[in-house]
Design a protein around this motif. Structure first.
Motif, mmCIF file in Angstrom:
data_model
loop_
_atom_site.group_PDB
_atom_site.id
_atom_site.type_symbol
_atom_site.label_atom_id
_atom_site.label_comp_id
_atom_site.label_asym_id
_atom_site.label_seq_id
_atom_site.Cartn_x
_atom_site.Cartn_y
_atom_site.Cartn_z
ATOM 1 N N LYS A 183 -21.350 -9.995 62.412
ATOM 2 C CA LYS A 183 -21.364 -9.436 61.056
ATOM 3 C C LYS A 183 -22.270 -10.250 60.141
ATOM 4 C CE LYS A 183 -18.320 -7.754 57.402
ATOM 5 N NZ LYS A 183 -16.909 -7.583 56.960
ATOM 6 N N TYR B 114 -25.836 -9.300 60.915
ATOM 7 C CA TYR B 114 -26.104 -7.966 60.384
ATOM 8 C C TYR B 114 -26.402 -8.042 58.888
ATOM 9 C CZ TYR B 114 -25.176 -3.276 58.607
ATOM 10 O OH TYR B 114 -25.271 -2.074 57.946
ATOM 11 N N GLN B 115 -25.605 -8.823 58.142
ATOM 12 C CA GLN B 115 -25.796 -8.920 56.701
ATOM 13 C C GLN B 115 -27.117 -9.617 56.365
ATOM 14 O OE1 GLN B 115 -23.676 -7.453 54.500
ATOM 15 N NE2 GLN B 115 -25.309 -7.897 53.033
ATOM 16 N N LEU C 40 -29.803 -7.133 56.873
ATOM 17 C CA LEU C 40 -29.727 -6.085 55.849
ATOM 18 C C LEU C 40 -30.324 -6.563 54.533
ATOM 19 C CD1 LEU C 40 -28.622 -3.215 55.196
ATOM 20 C CD2 LEU C 40 -26.517 -4.328 54.430
ATOM 21 N N GLN D 189 -31.516 -0.372 52.340
ATOM 22 C CA GLN D 189 -30.151 -0.896 52.412
ATOM 23 C C GLN D 189 -29.126 0.205 52.153
ATOM 24 O OE1 GLN D 189 -29.412 -4.419 50.123
ATOM 25 N NE2 GLN D 189 -31.346 -5.402 50.720
ATOM 26 N N PRO E 215 -26.792 2.124 58.230
ATOM 27 C CA PRO E 215 -25.399 2.379 58.639
ATOM 28 C C PRO E 215 -24.531 1.148 58.421
ATOM 29 C CG PRO E 215 -26.808 2.021 60.556
ATOM 30 C CD PRO E 215 -27.715 2.079 59.372
ATOM 31 N N ALA E 216 -23.264 1.377 58.251
ATOM 32 C CA ALA E 216 -22.332 0.278 58.033
ATOM 33 C C ALA E 216 -22.170 -0.545 59.308
ATOM 34 C CB ALA E 216 -20.982 0.820 57.574
ATOM 35 N N TYR E 217 -21.786 -1.795 59.148
ATOM 36 C CA TYR E 217 -21.590 -2.673 60.309
ATOM 37 C C TYR E 217 -20.434 -2.165 61.164
ATOM 38 C CZ TYR E 217 -19.971 -6.658 63.022
ATOM 39 O OH TYR E 217 -19.548 -7.467 64.043
ATOM 40 N N GLN E 218 -20.632 -2.207 62.481
ATOM 41 C CA GLN E 218 -19.590 -1.795 63.420
ATOM 42 C C GLN E 218 -19.443 -2.858 64.504
ATOM 43 O OE1 GLN E 218 -21.133 2.166 64.534
ATOM 44 N NE2 GLN E 218 -19.342 3.043 63.544
#
Length: 324
Positions: free
Chosen positions: A161, A164-165, A168, A176, A180-183
């Motif tokens: 995570k 990912y951030q 992003l 941004q 897609p949202a983090y999975q």
């Protein structure tokens, strides 16, 4: 027209369907049963969460089965190492020889299930910490039947995570918003998973990581380091390592407009010009306001900026030629 099949085969399949219900898959060819598949789990009563291993048993029926042995394959093992699979395969061959001439599929299923029940603790290593699973470890099974220490999986999900951030934040705002949202994903097969990281963090570290002896540089590791150093030196000497031993200019030079400025020199009948970095006139010549290039004054300062042999049209070619 379907081939004639021994009645014992149909009786066996009917009994298996009554016992396994939806867990049995029978594949037919020309109306004749040919392949029987079932996913086998350890016996844990109704506690499915405690089933940490599984395997798919595939039985290919021969034309004269059960008078001849069928072909048996173990597919898609989860939580089982190669040594255990080899043992199971050996026991299967022994059972086929003993029960030659009799239906044997149910006995094969029970044989594999017994081994899975005895080996319900995942074998092999946690791919995150590379320590094995031992008694006292707190581990977890994903929906895709991969196993990790809970402590290790929490670290993996937190790091994933965070990465990912960071990636992003490098994107412009409009990207941004569309990203897609983090999975969460499985470290092995990248299937989507869903775990509470805070709960996983409370698990203790792997037992082997706490009891492992301190690291010492052995003679074998020293010898390996020396071999790798010799190999790297040989590759550098032969020019096989990019970025090492290259004293020449880089293939691409990024400059600012101020880096490309040259002293302006006036010549009779010509206009002061500035030599461009890549697409301008050839060093040693000047360009008039309305005519082709002409020889420059001998007193003009030599060009020192990056030059890659491009003509005034920005295309590869002979230097200083081809302008329109």
């Amino acid at each position: 027209m379907s081939a004639k099949v021994d009645e014992r085969v149909y009786d066996e399949i009917e009994a298996l369907e009554a016992i396994l219900i939806e867990d049995l898959v029978v594949k037919h060819e020309d109306g004749v049963p040919k392949i029987i598949e079932t996913v086998i789990h350890p016996s844990t009563a109704d506690n499915i969460d405690q089933q940490f291993v599984c395997i798919t048993l595939e039985v290919r029926l021969t034309p004269d089965y059960p008078d001849s042995s069928p072909e048996v394959f173990l597919r898609n093992p989860r939580g089982l190492d190669d040594q255990l699979l080899s043992i199971i395969n050996t026991k299967i061959r022994e059972m086929l020889n003993i029960n030659l001439g009799n239906p044997v599929i149910f006995e094969l299923i029970e044989l594999v299930r017994e081994f899975l029940t005895q080996s319900n603790l995942p074998s092999g290593q946690c791919v995150i910490c590379l320590h094995g699973f031992t008694q006292g470890d707190v581990f977890i099974k994903t929906q895709c039947y991969h196993h990790f220490h809970s402590h290790c999986l929490s670290k993996h999900l937190i790091a994933g995570k965070k990465y990912y951030q960071e990636e992003l934040d490098k994107l412009p705002n409009w990207q941004q918003v569309q990203a897609p949202a983090y999975q969460q994903t499985c470290p092995v097969c990248r299937c989507l998973v869903a775990f509470d990281v805070e709960t996983l963090k409370k698990a203790p570290p792997p037992v082997d990581s706490l009891t492992a002896p301190p690291f010492h540089l052995t003679a074998e590791l020293k010898a390996l380091q020396q071999r790798m150093a010799d190999l790297l030196a040989r590759q550098v000497a032969r020019g096989g390592v990019v970025g090492m031993g290259d004293d020449g200019p880089p293939p691409l030079t990024i400059t600012t407009p101020s880096d490309n400025e040259e002293p302006k020199v006036s010549t009779s009948g010509t206009q002061d010009v500035k030599v461009e970095a890549a697409g301008g006139a050839r060093p040693g010549s000047s360009t008039s306001s309305d005519g082709p290039a002409s020889p420059a004054s001998p007193n003009r300062a030599s060009y020192k900026g990056p030059f890659r042999g491009f003509n005034r049209r920005g295309k590869p070619g002979r230097r200083g030629r081809g302008g329109r």
